[in-house]
Design a protein around this motif. Structure first.
Motif, PDB file in Angstrom:
ATOM      1  N   THR A 282       0.837  -1.209   0.000  1.00  0.00           N
ATOM      2  CA  THR A 282       0.000   0.000   0.000  1.00  0.00           C
ATOM      3  C   THR A 282       0.870   1.257   0.000  1.00  0.00           C
ATOM      4  N   GLY A 283       2.062   1.169   0.600  1.00  0.00           N
ATOM      5  CA  GLY A 283       2.965   2.309   0.620  1.00  0.00           C
ATOM      6  C   GLY A 283       3.416   2.711  -0.766  1.00  0.00           C
ATOM      7  N   LEU A 284       3.510   1.732  -1.689  1.00  0.00           N
ATOM      8  CA  LEU A 284       3.899   2.052  -3.061  1.00  0.00           C
ATOM      9  C   LEU A 284       2.842   2.933  -3.726  1.00  0.00           C
ATOM     10  N   GLY A 285       1.575   2.703  -3.340  1.00  0.00           N
ATOM     11  CA  GLY A 285       0.508   3.526  -3.897  1.00  0.00           C
ATOM     12  C   GLY A 285       0.686   4.994  -3.559  1.00  0.00           C
ATOM     13  N   SER A 286       1.090   5.270  -2.317  1.00  0.00           N
ATOM     14  CA  SER A 286       1.301   6.665  -1.926  1.00  0.00           C
ATOM     15  C   SER A 286       2.470   7.273  -2.692  1.00  0.00           C
TER      16      SER A 286
ATOM     17  N   GLU B  20      -5.068   0.500  -3.725  1.00  0.00           N
ATOM     18  CA  GLU B  20      -5.683   0.802  -2.432  1.00  0.00           C
ATOM     19  C   GLU B  20      -4.865   1.874  -1.709  1.00  0.00           C
ATOM     20  N   GLY B  21      -3.551   1.801  -1.819  1.00  0.00           N
ATOM     21  CA  GLY B  21      -2.698   2.829  -1.230  1.00  0.00           C
ATOM     22  C   GLY B  21      -2.941   4.180  -1.863  1.00  0.00           C
TER      23      GLY B  21
ATOM     24  N   ALA C 277       0.377  10.968   4.630  1.00  0.00           N
ATOM     25  CA  ALA C 277      -0.247  10.095   3.637  1.00  0.00           C
ATOM     26  C   ALA C 277       0.478   8.751   3.568  1.00  0.00           C
ATOM     27  N   PHE C 278       1.801   8.793   3.594  1.00  0.00           N
ATOM     28  CA  PHE C 278       2.587   7.559   3.511  1.00  0.00           C
ATOM     29  C   PHE C 278       2.351   6.685   4.738  1.00  0.00           C
TER      30      PHE C 278
ATOM     31  N   SER D 110      -2.551   1.010   7.168  1.00  0.00           N
ATOM     32  CA  SER D 110      -3.602   0.192   6.578  1.00  0.00           C
ATOM     33  C   SER D 110      -3.039  -1.143   6.101  1.00  0.00           C
ATOM     34  N   GLY D 111      -1.850  -1.113   5.481  1.00  0.00           N
ATOM     35  CA  GLY D 111      -1.230  -2.346   5.010  1.00  0.00           C
ATOM     36  C   GLY D 111      -0.858  -3.284   6.134  1.00  0.00           C
TER      37      GLY D 111
END
Length: 269
Positions: free
Chosen positions: A23-27, A168-169, A186-187, A193-194
């Motif tokens: 999910t961190g990659l999404g941010s 989702e991130g 945000a990160f 969440s992850g």
């Protein structure tokens, strides 16, 4: 059941944590680009969906039936495996009804976020994070037990879930970043969440450990298969279709199935 080696537990937990933290990659994508590549995103989502459906029906459900068969015989093994699969679908449907998973658009310059005040957007981000976190618990349980029983199944599943976790991130990072103008917030929100995935795995294992048996493993794998198929059909494929410009969805779906199938064959060698 024999005692599970500590090394196996640590490997399963590490794989689950890695999938969750995607999910961190999404941010990071939110921070790096104003407009994610929609066609690539569609292909990636469909790829993950195809992989999850294939591994759930071809491997995990079969493991459920096999475990139940060891406990109750062929006829009841198949029956209980099928019922566990349907129970897994019912479980995730119930979660989805109680805590709907938001399907926000992923463009970081979406006018929706510009036209509302920061407090409202902040609330949107909080609700999004809570909803996605709730859906991450069963995903973590699925990855952990699949890897614990057979890394050849668990690791490809974890890869598919990691791909699924990237958008989702993004869905979490967009409102949080635009409400706070703080990349760190945000990160961290995405990472927290992850982390619901390894936490869900630990809680599930601690609760089930005293009762581990062939029948319990059969139930867990049946549930996992049902949950994964529903998530793929309800979330990944519709999202992929929404961002597709052509045939990216079906190409990604077929490629995901093929890649998963080939990886399982290679693991057998």
């Amino acid at each position: 059941m024999t005692e599970i080696p500590l090394q196996n537990l640590l490997i399963a937990l590490a794989v689950t944590t890695g999938a969750g933290l995607a999910t961190g990659l999404g941010s990071l994508l939110v921070f790096a680009s104003k407009k994610p590549n929609a066609r690539l995103l569609a292909f990636g989502l469909a790829f993950a969906g195809g992989a999850m459906v294939y591994v759930s029906l071809a491997e995990i459900l079969n493991k459920s039936v096999a475990s139940y068969t060891l406990a109750y015989g062929d006829r009841m093994g198949f029956t209980w495996g099928t019922l566990s699969f349907l129970a897994g679908v019912l479980l995730i449907v119930t979660i989805d009804r109680l805590v709907p998973n938001p399907h926000e658009r992923l463009e970081v310059d979406d006018p929706y976020f510009r036209q509302h005040n920061r407090d409202y957007v902040k609330r949107v981000g909080l609700l999004t994070a809570i909803a996605i976190t709730a859906h991450n618990f069963p995903e973590g349980l699925a990855t952990f037990f699949a890897t614990l029983e057979d890394p050849a199944v668990g690791m490809p599943l974890a890869f598919a879930i990691a791909i699924h976790n990237i958008p989702e991130g993004i869905a979490i990072a967009v409102p949080v970043y635009f409400a706070t103008n703080n990349k760190a917030y945000a990160f961290v929100a995405c990472l927290l969440s992850g982390l619901a995935e390894p936490i869900g795995a630990i809680i599930g294992y601690v609760l089930l450990r005293p009762y581990l048996s062939d029948a319990v493993f059969g139930g867990v794998f049946g549930f996992i298969a049902g949950v994964m198929v529903f998530l793929a059909l309800d979330e990944l494929l519709p999202a992929a279709k929404r961002y597709a410009k052509g045939h990216e969805t079906v190409y990604g779906l077929v490629t995901g199935m093929a890649a998963l199938a080939i990886s399982l064959v290679l693991f057998k060698w």
